[in-house]
Write a protein that holds these residues in place. Structure first.
Motif, short mmCIF file in Angstrom:
data_model
loop_
_atom_site.label_atom_id
_atom_site.label_comp_id
_atom_site.label_asym_id
_atom_site.label_seq_id
_atom_site.Cartn_x
_atom_site.Cartn_y
_atom_site.Cartn_z
N PHE A 56 0.83 -1.20 0.00
CA PHE A 56 0.00 0.00 0.00
C PHE A 56 0.87 1.25 0.00
O PHE A 56 0.64 2.18 -0.80
CB PHE A 56 -0.93 -0.01 1.22
CG PHE A 56 -1.78 1.21 1.33
CD1 PHE A 56 -2.89 1.38 0.52
CD2 PHE A 56 -1.46 2.21 2.23
CE1 PHE A 56 -3.67 2.51 0.62
CE2 PHE A 56 -2.23 3.35 2.33
CZ PHE A 56 -3.34 3.50 1.51
N ASN A 57 1.87 1.30 0.88
CA ASN A 57 2.75 2.48 0.95
C ASN A 57 3.56 2.64 -0.32
O ASN A 57 3.79 3.76 -0.79
CB ASN A 57 3.66 2.38 2.16
CG ASN A 57 2.91 2.57 3.45
OD1 ASN A 57 1.85 3.18 3.49
ND2 ASN A 57 3.45 2.02 4.53
N SER A 58 4.02 1.54 -0.90
CA SER A 58 4.81 1.60 -2.13
C SER A 58 3.96 2.14 -3.28
O SER A 58 4.40 3.00 -4.05
CB SER A 58 5.33 0.21 -2.47
OG SER A 58 6.02 0.22 -3.70
N ARG A 59 2.75 1.65 -3.41
CA ARG A 59 1.85 2.11 -4.48
C ARG A 59 1.49 3.58 -4.28
O ARG A 59 1.41 4.34 -5.24
CB ARG A 59 0.60 1.23 -4.50
CG ARG A 59 -0.33 1.54 -5.60
CD ARG A 59 0.24 1.15 -6.95
NE ARG A 59 -0.73 1.47 -7.97
CZ ARG A 59 -0.45 1.90 -9.16
NH1 ARG A 59 0.80 2.00 -9.55
NH2 ARG A 59 -1.38 2.19 -10.01
N THR A 60 1.28 3.98 -3.04
CA THR A 60 0.97 5.39 -2.75
C THR A 60 2.13 6.29 -3.16
O THR A 60 1.92 7.33 -3.78
CB THR A 60 0.67 5.56 -1.25
OG1 THR A 60 -0.43 4.73 -0.90
CG2 THR A 60 0.34 7.00 -0.92
N HIS A 61 3.35 5.88 -2.86
CA HIS A 61 4.53 6.67 -3.23
C HIS A 61 4.68 6.73 -4.75
O HIS A 61 5.03 7.78 -5.31
CB HIS A 61 5.78 6.08 -2.59
CG HIS A 61 7.02 6.89 -2.81
ND1 HIS A 61 7.16 8.18 -2.35
CD2 HIS A 61 8.15 6.61 -3.48
CE1 HIS A 61 8.33 8.64 -2.72
NE2 HIS A 61 8.96 7.71 -3.41
N GLU A 62 4.42 5.63 -5.43
CA GLU A 62 4.50 5.61 -6.89
C GLU A 62 3.48 6.56 -7.51
O GLU A 62 3.80 7.30 -8.46
CB GLU A 62 4.25 4.19 -7.40
CG GLU A 62 4.34 4.04 -8.90
CD GLU A 62 4.06 2.63 -9.37
OE1 GLU A 62 4.27 2.37 -10.56
OE2 GLU A 62 3.65 1.78 -8.56
N ILE A 63 2.29 6.59 -6.98
CA ILE A 63 1.24 7.50 -7.48
C ILE A 63 1.62 8.95 -7.21
O ILE A 63 1.41 9.82 -8.07
CB ILE A 63 -0.12 7.14 -6.85
CG1 ILE A 63 -0.61 5.81 -7.41
CG2 ILE A 63 -1.15 8.24 -7.10
CD1 ILE A 63 -1.82 5.24 -6.71
N GLU A 64 2.21 9.22 -6.06
CA GLU A 64 2.64 10.59 -5.75
C GLU A 64 3.72 11.07 -6.73
O GLU A 64 3.68 12.20 -7.20
CB GLU A 64 3.17 10.67 -4.32
CG GLU A 64 2.11 10.61 -3.26
CD GLU A 64 2.68 10.54 -1.85
OE1 GLU A 64 3.92 10.49 -1.71
OE2 GLU A 64 1.88 10.52 -0.91
N LEU A 65 4.68 10.19 -7.05
CA LEU A 65 5.74 10.56 -8.00
C LEU A 65 5.17 10.79 -9.39
O LEU A 65 5.54 11.75 -10.07
CB LEU A 65 6.82 9.47 -8.04
CG LEU A 65 7.73 9.36 -6.82
CD1 LEU A 65 8.64 8.16 -6.94
CD2 LEU A 65 8.54 10.63 -6.64
N ALA A 66 4.27 9.93 -9.83
CA ALA A 66 3.66 10.09 -11.16
C ALA A 66 2.83 11.37 -11.22
O ALA A 66 2.84 12.08 -12.23
CB ALA A 66 2.80 8.88 -11.50
N SER A 67 2.14 11.69 -10.15
CA SER A 67 1.35 12.94 -10.10
C SER A 67 2.25 14.17 -10.17
O SER A 67 1.95 15.13 -10.87
CB SER A 67 0.51 12.98 -8.82
OG SER A 67 -0.43 11.96 -8.82
N GLU A 68 3.35 14.13 -9.42
CA GLU A 68 4.30 15.25 -9.44
C GLU A 68 4.92 15.41 -10.82
O GLU A 68 5.08 16.53 -11.32
CB GLU A 68 5.39 15.04 -8.38
CG GLU A 68 6.39 16.16 -8.30
CD GLU A 68 5.81 17.46 -7.78
OE1 GLU A 68 6.42 18.51 -8.04
OE2 GLU A 68 4.76 17.44 -7.11
N ALA A 69 5.27 14.30 -11.47
CA ALA A 69 5.84 14.36 -12.82
C ALA A 69 4.82 14.92 -13.81
O ALA A 69 5.17 15.73 -14.68
CB ALA A 69 6.31 12.98 -13.27
#
Length: 159
Positions: A56-69
């Motif tokens: 869950f935490n890994s997927r959340t971090h991945e989504i945050e990075l994609a959103s920032e990009a």
């Protein structure tokens, strides 16, 4: 299994109608097997919760990075649109290297802006007028779990 316990002889016990017995196996307390099974079940449950939490935490971090990009790519496209069509010519250095590479203001992201003339894209068509329509491609790359991830957005600008 029962053991007869008595201070009387067998004949005296039968005469009195009393036979005293005691269980050898006690039903009270926990055995080593009970404890081992409970530890294994507890370990499986805790490890399952830990794996779910990590995913869950890994997927959340991945989504945050994609959103920032994505935000950075949109912001760059908006800056190019606001600068106007004539400012696009300053982005292009030469024909061999038609893009700008730079690190973004946000740490960990790398930006690549490519500008292509529509006449370069549609080669072979003599009716296309050069320097009338440009395609701007903004590519933001970042690292996640040891792999390079990219977000690419493009837009078309005309005079």
């Amino acid at each position: 299994m029962y053991v007869k316990i008595s201070s009387f002889s067998k004949k005296q016990q039968i005469e009195k109608g009393k036979i005293l017995t005691m269980k050898i196996k006690s039903e009270k307390g926990y055995t080593g097997i009970d404890i081992a099974i409970s530890v294994v079940v507890l370990f499986i449950f805790v490890s399952l919760i830990a794996v779910l939490s990590y995913n869950f935490n890994s997927r959340t971090h991945e989504i945050e990075l994609a959103s920032e990009a994505t935000y950075l790519a949109i912001d760059e496209i908006e800056n190019i649109k606001n600068a106007g069509f004539d400012a696009i010519e300053t982005i292009r250095y030469d024909e061999n290297n038609p893009y700008i590479d730079r690190e973004t203001q946000t740490s960990g992201f790398f930006e690549k802006v490519t500008v292509k003339d529509y006449a370069d894209i549609k080669t072979g068509d003599s009716t296309i007028v050069p320097n009338l329509v440009k395609q701007v491609i903004v590519e933001i790359s970042y690292m996640f779990k040891g792999k390079t991830q990219t977000v690419e957005l493009s837009t078309i600008l005309s005079k």
